[in-house]
Design a protein around this motif. Structure first.
Motif, PDB file in Angstrom:
ATOM      1  N   GLN A   1       0.855  -1.188   0.000  1.00 53.69           N
ATOM      2  CA  GLN A   1       0.000   0.000   0.000  1.00 53.69           C
ATOM      3  C   GLN A   1       0.890   1.236   0.000  1.00 53.69           C
ATOM      4  N   LYS A   2       0.607   2.162  -0.918  1.00 58.19           N
ATOM      5  CA  LYS A   2       1.384   3.396  -1.038  1.00 58.19           C
ATOM      6  C   LYS A   2       0.475   4.597  -0.844  1.00 58.19           C
ATOM      7  N   HIS A   3       1.088   5.704  -0.421  1.00 60.84           N
ATOM      8  CA  HIS A   3       0.296   6.862  -0.025  1.00 60.84           C
ATOM      9  C   HIS A   3       0.984   8.151  -0.472  1.00 60.84           C
ATOM     10  N   THR A   4       0.159   9.078  -0.934  1.00 62.54           N
ATOM     11  CA  THR A   4       0.604  10.435  -1.232  1.00 62.54           C
ATOM     12  C   THR A   4      -0.211  11.392  -0.369  1.00 62.54           C
ATOM     13  N   GLY A   5       0.459  12.138   0.507  1.00 61.27           N
ATOM     14  CA  GLY A   5      -0.225  13.060   1.399  1.00 61.27           C
ATOM     15  C   GLY A   5       0.770  13.731   2.311  1.00 61.27           C
ATOM     16  N   ARG A   6       0.308  14.665   3.097  1.00 62.06           N
ATOM     17  CA  ARG A   6       1.185  15.396   3.993  1.00 62.06           C
ATOM     18  C   ARG A   6       0.426  15.845   5.228  1.00 62.06           C
ATOM     19  N   ASP A   7       1.178  16.189   6.289  1.00 61.61           N
ATOM     20  CA  ASP A   7       0.530  16.650   7.508  1.00 61.61           C
ATOM     21  C   ASP A   7       0.389  18.171   7.494  1.00 61.61           C
TER      22      ASP A   7
ATOM     23  N   PRO B   1      -5.558  -2.186   7.568  1.00 61.04           N
ATOM     24  CA  PRO B   1      -6.135  -0.846   7.695  1.00 61.04           C
ATOM     25  C   PRO B   1      -6.724  -0.379   6.367  1.00 61.04           C
ATOM     26  N   SER B   2      -7.716   0.498   6.461  1.00 57.69           N
ATOM     27  CA  SER B   2      -8.315   1.080   5.260  1.00 57.69           C
ATOM     28  C   SER B   2      -7.472   2.250   4.769  1.00 57.69           C
ATOM     29  N   PHE B   3      -7.821   2.774   3.605  1.00 56.81           N
ATOM     30  CA  PHE B   3      -7.102   3.913   3.050  1.00 56.81           C
ATOM     31  C   PHE B   3      -7.129   5.109   4.000  1.00 56.81           C
ATOM     32  N   LYS B   4      -8.308   5.438   4.515  1.00 60.35           N
ATOM     33  CA  LYS B   4      -8.401   6.649   5.347  1.00 60.35           C
ATOM     34  C   LYS B   4      -7.716   6.452   6.683  1.00 60.35           C
ATOM     35  N   GLU B   5      -7.643   5.184   7.149  1.00 62.02           N
ATOM     36  CA  GLU B   5      -6.945   4.938   8.406  1.00 62.02           C
ATOM     37  C   GLU B   5      -5.443   5.153   8.259  1.00 62.02           C
ATOM     38  N   LEU B   6      -4.890   4.808   7.114  1.00 66.24           N
ATOM     39  CA  LEU B   6      -3.474   5.049   6.841  1.00 66.24           C
ATOM     40  C   LEU B   6      -3.330   6.372   6.092  1.00 66.24           C
ATOM     41  N   SER B   7      -3.554   7.476   6.790  1.00 67.29           N
ATOM     42  CA  SER B   7      -3.509   8.789   6.151  1.00 67.29           C
ATOM     43  C   SER B   7      -3.332   9.871   7.201  1.00 67.29           C
ATOM     44  N   PHE B   8      -3.164  11.114   6.718  1.00 67.30           N
ATOM     45  CA  PHE B   8      -3.153  12.298   7.577  1.00 67.30           C
ATOM     46  C   PHE B   8      -4.525  12.978   7.615  1.00 67.30           C
ATOM     47  N   ALA B   9      -5.545  12.325   7.059  1.00 64.24           N
ATOM     48  CA  ALA B   9      -6.849  12.973   6.929  1.00 64.24           C
ATOM     49  C   ALA B   9      -7.454  13.287   8.292  1.00 64.24           C
ATOM     50  N   GLN B  10      -8.148  14.415   8.375  1.00 62.71           N
ATOM     51  CA  GLN B  10      -8.970  14.777   9.523  1.00 62.71           C
ATOM     52  C   GLN B  10     -10.374  15.039   8.997  1.00 62.71           C
ATOM     53  N   ILE B  11     -11.303  14.179   9.367  1.00 59.44           N
ATOM     54  CA  ILE B  11     -12.648  14.203   8.800  1.00 59.44           C
ATOM     55  C   ILE B  11     -13.639  14.508   9.914  1.00 59.44           C
TER      56      ILE B  11
ATOM     57  N   SER C   1      -4.227   7.612  11.119  1.00 59.99           N
ATOM     58  CA  SER C   1      -3.294   7.038  12.094  1.00 59.99           C
ATOM     59  C   SER C   1      -1.910   7.665  12.040  1.00 59.99           C
ATOM     60  N   PHE C   2      -1.594   8.427  10.975  1.00 58.53           N
ATOM     61  CA  PHE C   2      -0.239   8.958  10.851  1.00 58.53           C
ATOM     62  C   PHE C   2       0.087  10.047  11.873  1.00 58.53           C
ATOM     63  N   PHE C   3      -0.925  10.645  12.491  1.00 60.12           N
ATOM     64  CA  PHE C   3      -0.665  11.661  13.506  1.00 60.12           C
ATOM     65  C   PHE C   3      -0.076  10.990  14.753  1.00 60.12           C
ATOM     66  N   THR C   4       1.030  11.532  15.235  1.00 60.99           N
ATOM     67  CA  THR C   4       1.696  10.940  16.382  1.00 60.99           C
ATOM     68  C   THR C   4       1.295  11.656  17.675  1.00 60.99           C
ATOM     69  N   TYR C   5       1.249  10.872  18.735  1.00 62.41           N
ATOM     70  CA  TYR C   5       0.935  11.372  20.077  1.00 62.41           C
ATOM     71  C   TYR C   5       1.794  10.599  21.066  1.00 62.41           C
ATOM     72  N   PRO C   6       1.919  11.099  22.300  1.00 67.61           N
ATOM     73  CA  PRO C   6       2.653  10.329  23.305  1.00 67.61           C
ATOM     74  C   PRO C   6       2.091   8.909  23.432  1.00 67.61           C
ATOM     75  N   GLY C   7       2.978   7.937  23.243  1.00 66.76           N
ATOM     76  CA  GLY C   7       2.545   6.547  23.297  1.00 66.76           C
ATOM     77  C   GLY C   7       2.051   6.000  21.974  1.00 66.76           C
ATOM     78  N   TRP C   8       1.957   6.842  20.945  1.00 67.36           N
ATOM     79  CA  TRP C   8       1.533   6.377  19.616  1.00 67.36           C
ATOM     80  C   TRP C   8       2.469   6.971  18.573  1.00 67.36           C
ATOM     81  N   ASP C   9       3.185   6.088  17.860  1.00 64.76           N
ATOM     82  CA  ASP C   9       4.199   6.544  16.908  1.00 64.76           C
ATOM     83  C   ASP C   9       3.676   6.720  15.493  1.00 64.76           C
ATOM     84  N   GLY C  10       2.374   6.497  15.275  1.00 64.50           N
ATOM     85  CA  GLY C  10       1.792   6.706  13.955  1.00 64.50           C
ATOM     86  C   GLY C  10       1.921   5.531  13.016  1.00 64.50           C
ATOM     87  N   ASN C  11       2.511   4.436  13.461  1.00 61.80           N
ATOM     88  CA  ASN C  11       2.714   3.273  12.592  1.00 61.80           C
ATOM     89  C   ASN C  11       1.603   2.247  12.821  1.00 61.80           C
ATOM     90  N   LEU C  12       0.589   2.305  11.998  1.00 63.20           N
ATOM     91  CA  LEU C  12      -0.533   1.363  12.082  1.00 63.20           C
ATOM     92  C   LEU C  12      -0.205   0.142  11.230  1.00 63.20           C
TER      93      LEU C  12
END
Length: 959
Positions: free
Chosen positions: A637-643, A695-705, A717-728
């Motif tokens: 699975q490949k992705h084009t997007g940005r935060d 994971p689905s497409f939207k789950e592996l993305s920077f999208a905010q819906i 899932s790409f957004f990182t938080y304490p305890g979550w490195d964004g790697n789904l």
């Protein structure tokens, strides 16, 4: 003159043929349930005969009268079917001709055509001989029950529960672990974020069968765990289909309601799509749009504001009852030699009105004080909402068949449009953590249009007397989901008056969302039948490739004010009146773009998944069937997007992906299935298989819906938080099943099962604890999980009580599951930090999406001779963890919905061509509710609404 003679001769020939009737039938092996190719079918006392084709089907053209058929095949007992009645211009259908293997006596089997009726005996044989744990419903059974859509028929399949009146789940596992295929091929539903296809879109008279596999074999896709439902459409109708159906339904709580909320749409809304009325205004997608400070002229700013639809308020009208209509046409035609042409066509239309007058959306928190058990609200929304949903479906197919090969082409188009309008009161508690405190009223206007276009090209080739069979399939699907011009207008009210406040109810906003997805699938299956130790065996191998591509974008605009505001009459319908538009003061409205370039809320993703498998079915020992298989899938699975950070110009610390691999794996999926025949009618099964959930497409993305009604935000899932490195990552599952099953006559069954599933890195939707001023969720891998379950299934006629009860049938399915997730250290600590006095937080919890129990039950009455069928069906799922809470935020559960439905249909007329259907849905008037749950606290609403009772009446006529 020669041409005129030819035309005249052809006309006379057609007339003579028209005086004939047809006998059609299907011949199956009584032991295996498989169709038999090349069986000789002869009209006794004549030279008229034919042979069955690769589907076991045959057709005979004969004059009106009564006939005896003699059916013979090498190594099988000859079957004689007596008293076959044929009428001119009509088709006599013999659905289920079962041939038994020869014995030493080599006797002839004689049956009467009168006893060959639409039973599920052949389906029962298939289930008994199947490599996997199988259940389903056949076209014969569907014809008996009179179910009009696939979802109505699916309710009769044991182990199945229906979610939202559309989606099929098996064994209580949610959408992530269920899968639906069409003609054996992956197909996205109208909701592209679900594995499951909307089953209410398929008319049953176009279906061959629906089969549910409850465990995995190597020839199946590996991305399911609970169950895989395959819908097989007809390619060669057994008899001529020309049918029309009309139906209507009435809900006293929703229909003929003068308070129904709506808004002005486009002239084509009744066809399920917007004609451009809600389209993005010209120039709105530019980097710089006209504003008072953008350098554009005053007139350009005014013209730009006026290019947006000025309607921002929900209006009221009287809602209509639901109604639907469908037309189906199909037949098969004999061509030259052994060639046959089959065709099928269907068009359907459905319009539904839904009205909720007491919707509740709640956001609740725990108190920090460990001695305060009750939850406090952060935001409460109460309101009313109206929905109008239109679904248009087109299905067409043509197939050409010879004795040993078949080629078919099927095309399907679905178009769905849903218009929603709502009015809400919003109460925000300023004393809650992260909240500002305000009261607002909001008008929400939404429209969603979805489409799906699917084509299937399928070829089947049987190589005569060699045991080889090839089945190849090509199936592209293009789907779209667009939300044009979502409008939210929320006045914030205070003692100083009403205004738009960005820090409270928010400024008026407009959102355009667009999604396009392409799925292209190619599949090849090769089967070789052979003997091993003088016993039948089957080798199967194949290859498949799936390509998926999605293009997604969100564009956001909000109203700004050049100066102050004054709203003495806070009415959303007046907001965009000319006197409020820039440069008129005091409001001086202009639009501001919420979009930056490159857009962080736009992404493109693609998947390439290549699968290859081999499977062998054999009997090393008598009565012990062994099916061993191995499937390999290479998934990329490949992705084009940005935060947001990168899009805002921070290229050093921000993230930008340009068709980069975000998920890649090569997995092996072994499977072993053992079937021991205790008796001719009893099996003991044991199986092991490894499957996967990705994971689905939207789950592996920077999208905010954002959900514009509830204000809840989905984060990729790409957004990182304490305890979550964004790697789904994927979830890998080990599945173990044991089952005892007893097959009885007329499709009756009794079975008991036990199963165990082990989940490695399950994916669940988690509340983001760091986001305390907004309500945001994110898919994450949580701790490893496991579940244990038992299942009891039965389908039993009640003739054992008394002959008077012979037309009654009782069926049920009971599934009980214990699921456990081992919490991550981060989750465990966050829960411990809010532990209440007397509470002991454990490091395990229930698995999200898994119901602790599922109960399906029903009693039905069927009288074939009179064409009468009725049934009462009940379904409930236990309280199910929906969203995993953390720290301040409690867990969210779905409350059990006690669904009790009644259906009745009656075939009338001399030929029973007219069917009248009557249904009552949600007899118990249950509410759909989800709630927050915390230790020793009263449950509080997350969402709740009442669908009310619905009464439906339908009429269909088959010409």
């Amino acid at each position: 003159m020669r041409y005129l003679f030819s035309i005249f001769f052809s006309f006379i020939t057609l007339l003579s043929v028209a005086q004939n009737g047809k006998i059609r039938g299907t011949i199956v092996d009584d032991k295996t349930g498989e169709t038999l190719v090349g069986v000789a079918v002869l009209v006794k006392g004549t030279t008229t005969g034919t042979a069955s084709d690769l589907d076991g089907q045959f057709t005979l053209d004969v004059a009106e009268g009564s006939y005896d058929l003699q059916i013979s095949y090498i190594s099988f007992q000859t079957l004689t079917v007596g008293d076959v009645q044929v009428k001119a211009g009509e088709i006599t259908l013999l659905d289920n001709l079962r041939m038994k293997e020869s014995t030493l006596e080599l006797g002839e089997v004689v049956v009467s055509a009168e006893v060959i009726r639409t039973t599920e005996a052949a389906l029962n044989t298939i289930k008994k001989q199947s490599a996997s744990i199988l259940d389903g419903i056949s076209s014969e059974k569907i014809r008996l029950t009179g179910d009009n859509t696939a979802v109505e028929a699916a309710r009769r399949v044991t182990g199945v529960s229906i979610e939202g009146g559309k989606y099929v789940y098996v064994r209580g596992l949610g959408d992530r672990y269920s899968k639906t295929t069409l003609n054996g091929m992956d197909i996205p539903g109208l909701d592209p974020d679900r594995n499951s296809l909307q089953m209410d879109i398929f008319p049953t008279n176009l279906m061959n069968n629906m089969m549910v596999s409850k465990n995995f074999t190597a020839d199946m896709p590996a991305d399911f765990t609970g169950g895989l439902m395959n819908v097989e459409t007809k390619d060669f109708p057994e008899d001529k289909i020309v049918s029309v159906s009309l139906s209507t339904s009435f809900n006293p709580d929703m229909h003929l309601n003068s308070d129904f909320l709506t808004y002005t749409g486009s002239p084509t809304d009744f066809l399920g799509f917007d004609n451009g009325t809600r389209g993005l205004p010209s120039g709105a997608d530019q980097r710089v749009i006209p504003t008072p400070i953008s350098g554009h002229s005053q007139q350009e700013v005014v013209d730009f504001v006026r290019s947006f639809n000025p309607e921002l308020a929900a209006s009221r009208k009287t809602s209509l009852p639901n109604y639907s209509a469908s037309f189906s046409l199909g037949n098969q035609i004999s061509l030259n030699g052994d060639k046959k042409l089959g065709y099928i066509f269907s068009v359907s239309y459905k319009s539904e009105y839904t009205w909720y007058d007491n919707i509740v959306y709640g956001e609740y928190q725990r108190y920090i004080d460990p001695d305060l058990y009750e939850m406090r609200y952060a935001t409460l929304q109460n309101g009313e909402m109206g929905e109008q949903n239109v679904l248009v479906g087109l299905l067409g197919g043509v197939a050409i068949k010879t004795t040993f090969s078949k080629l078919r082409l099927t095309a399907m188009r679905l178009q769905n449009g849903e218009s929603r309008a709502g009015k809400f009161e919003i109460d925000n508690d300023g004393q809650a953590v992260g909240q500002s405190g305000y009261f607002a009223t909001s008008d929400n206007l939404e429209y969603n249009q979805r489409s799906l276009s699917n084509v299937l090209l399928n070829g089947v080739h049987v190589f005569k007397n060699s045991g080889w069979e090839i089945d190849w399939r090509l199936s592209p699907t293009f789907s779209t989901s667009d939300d044009p011009d979502i409008r939210k207008t929320a006045f914030t009210h205070s003692s100083n008056g009403s205004s738009f406040n960005a820090g409270a109810g928010g400024n008026p906003t407009r959102i355009w969302r667009s999604l396009g997805e392409l799925n292209a699938i190619a599949k090849l299956d090769v089967t070789k039948k052979y003997t091993l130790n003088d016993r039948e065996a089957k080798l199967k191998f194949g290859v498949s490739h799936t390509y998926k591509y999605r293009d997604y974008e969100i564009l956001l605009f909000d109203i700004q004010f050049f100066g102050g505001q004054s709203w003495p009459d806070p009415d959303p319908s007046t907001v965009l009146n000319p006197e409020n538009i820039y440069p008129n003061r005091p409001n001086s409205i202009y639009y501001q773009s919420g979009n930056i370039y490159p857009n962080p809320n736009a992404y493109r993703s693609n998947v390439n998944n290549t699968g290859i498998y081999i499977s062998n079915e054999f009997e090393l020992f008598p009565k012990l069937k062994t099916i061993v298989g191995l499937r390999a899938e290479n998934y990329v699975q490949k992705h084009t997007g940005r935060d947001q950070r990168y899009a805002s110009g921070d290229t050093k610390n921000g993230q930008n992906l340009d068709n980069e691999k975000v998920l890649g794996s090569f997995d092996l999926f072994p499977s072993v299935n053992l079937v021991f025949s205790l008796t001719d009618d009893q099996n003991l099964r044991a199986s092991y298989a490894r499957t996967i959930a990705r994971p689905s497409f939207k789950e592996l993305s920077f999208a905010q819906i954002i959900d514009p009604v509830s204000n809840r935000i989905f984060n990729g899932s790409f957004f990182t938080y304490p305890g979550w490195d964004g790697n789904l990552t994927e979830t890998r599952i080990d599945n173990f099943d044991v089952r005892w099953e007893l097959f009885m006559k007329s499709g009756q069954i009794l079975s008991m099962s036990a199963f165990y599933k082990k989940f490695d890195n399950p994916i669940e939707l988690v509340r983001i604890p760091e986001q305390q001023t907004s309500t945001e969720y994110q898919p994450r891998n949580v701790g490893n999980g496991r579940l244990y379950g038992v299942e009891l299934e039965f389908r039993k006629d009640l003739d054992f009580i008394s002959p008077a009860w012979s037309h009654f049938n009782l069926n049920g399915n009971f599934t009980f599951v214990e699921s456990l997730i081992d919490m991550t250290e981060i989750e465990f600590k966050s829960r411990k930090s809010y532990e209440k006095t007397g509470e002991t937080i454990k490091d395990t919890r229930q698995m999200a999406g898994q119901a602790p129990y599922v109960i399906n039950g029903g009693v039905s009455y069927n009288h074939y001779e009179s064409g009468f069928d009725a049934g009462l069906f009940y379904n409930v799922k236990g309280p199910t963890l929906s969203i995993v809470g953390a720290g301040l935020f409690p867990d969210i559960f779905i409350k059990p919905f006690h669904s009790l439905n009644f259906s009745l249909n009656k075939k009338i007329g001399e030929s029973k061509n007219t069917t009248i259907d009557f249904k009552v849905s949600n007899i118990l008037n249950a509410r759909t509710e989800s709630y927050y749950q915390s230790y020793h606290a009263e449950n509080k609403p997350y969402s709740q609404m009442s669908p009310g009772r619905k009464f439906s009446l339908g009429v269909s006529y088959r010409f």
